[in-house]
Design a protein around this motif. Structure first.
Motif, short mmCIF file in Angstrom:
data_model
loop_
_atom_site.label_atom_id
_atom_site.label_comp_id
_atom_site.label_asym_id
_atom_site.label_seq_id
_atom_site.Cartn_x
_atom_site.Cartn_y
_atom_site.Cartn_z
N THR A 75 0.82 -1.22 0.00
CA THR A 75 0.00 0.00 0.00
C THR A 75 0.86 1.26 0.00
N HIS A 76 2.18 1.10 -0.10
CA HIS A 76 3.06 2.27 -0.17
C HIS A 76 2.93 2.93 -1.54
N GLU A 77 2.75 4.25 -1.55
CA GLU A 77 2.67 4.99 -2.81
C GLU A 77 4.08 5.25 -3.33
N ARG A 98 -9.51 8.37 -15.23
CA ARG A 98 -10.04 7.10 -15.76
C ARG A 98 -9.23 5.92 -15.25
N PHE A 99 -7.93 6.10 -15.08
CA PHE A 99 -7.13 5.01 -14.50
C PHE A 99 -7.68 4.63 -13.13
N THR A 116 -7.02 3.18 -7.51
CA THR A 116 -7.53 4.24 -6.65
C THR A 116 -6.43 5.02 -5.92
N GLY A 117 -5.26 4.43 -5.75
CA GLY A 117 -4.18 5.12 -5.06
C GLY A 117 -3.29 5.94 -5.97
N LEU A 118 -3.59 5.96 -7.26
CA LEU A 118 -2.73 6.64 -8.23
C LEU A 118 -2.89 8.16 -8.12
N ASP A 155 -1.10 -2.56 -5.07
CA ASP A 155 -2.53 -2.84 -5.25
C ASP A 155 -3.03 -2.29 -6.57
N ASP A 156 -2.61 -1.06 -6.90
CA ASP A 156 -3.06 -0.41 -8.12
C ASP A 156 -2.59 -1.15 -9.37
#
Length: 243
Positions: free
Chosen positions: A30-32, A93-94, A101-103, A123-124
């Protein structure tokens, strides 16, 4: 792996079994972190979907750029497609269509939104790979699967390490980036392997500033090799630092 990751490295891995629906996760999923060139798969999927809906028209030159963007991770081709079709709406849109969702775009590097300064989570990337295989139009899916299976030598690592008997395909990303903890390499991979593209795999690695591109490439490749019962170190070629 612990020796390679280091105190300021973030390594996450996810694997989806599309037959059972089971997902296995480990590490900093979950790290961005910086997407590097993995985002080019999302660009291609978005363009194909919009073209099929009649929202955009892709010329022969555009399609050639898409080919080289996926096969060679060509930066100039990606820039041309982004200049012609990319903006905040594409990134939205991505998130909404592909489930990324984390993008997010990271401002401060460029005057306007640019594909090269985007972060997301493991996750993304798994969500993107799942969408391509399960929800893209059949002809678009077939194109993307063939393109990811036919990548050039500079992308034959990461999910590629599943081994030829698993018929893998992948979009890799590698870049030198800046974070609060320092300047560091990124080595990411997203793709599929197994009969009927059964498994979707995503690995993201924000390499410790003390590490190298080779550290990142070997770490993510060896992880995939272990998942598929292949020997390690996986026989991969570290790309030139241009992707």
């Amino acid at each position: 792996m612990s020796r390679t990751v280091g105190a300021h490295g973030y390594l996450g891995v996810e694997m989806l079994d599309r037959t059972t629906g089971a997902v296995w996760r480990d590490g900093a999923t979950t790290h961005e972190g910086w997407t590097a060139s993995t985002i080019k798969l999302a660009i291609a999927a978005d363009l194909l979907t919009r073209a099929r809906a009649g929202a955009v028209t892709l010329t022969a030159a555009d399609r050639h750029d898409m080919d080289t963007m996926l096969n060679f991770s060509d930066e100039a081709a990606s820039d041309r497609l982004w200049k012609r079709f990319g903006n905040d709406a594409m990134l939205a849109r991505f998130r909404s269509t592909f489930g990324m969702t984390g993008l997010r775009f990271v401002p401060g590097f460029t005057a306007s939104t640019y594909w090269g300064f985007v972060t997301c989570t493991t996750d993304d990337l798994l969500a993107l790979g799942r969408w391509v295989l399960a929800q893209a139009a059949p002809a678009d899916r077939a194109y993307l699967v063939a393109a990811l299976r036919g990548v050039a030598a500079n992308q034959r690592w990461g999910v590629w390490a599943a081994g030829p008997d698993q018929h893998p395909g992948n979009k890799d990303g590698w870049s030198f980036e800046s974070d609060p903890y320092g300047r560091h390499w990124v080595a990411d991979t997203v793709g599929f392997a197994g009969p009927g593209e059964r498994y979707v795999v995503a690995v993201t690695y924000q390499v410790d500033p003390a590490g190298s591109l080779a550290d990142g490439v070997h770490a993510v490749s060896d992880l995939v090799a272990l998942l598929f019962g292949r020997p390690v170190p996986a026989p991969v070629t570290v790309p030139a630092p241009d992707g």
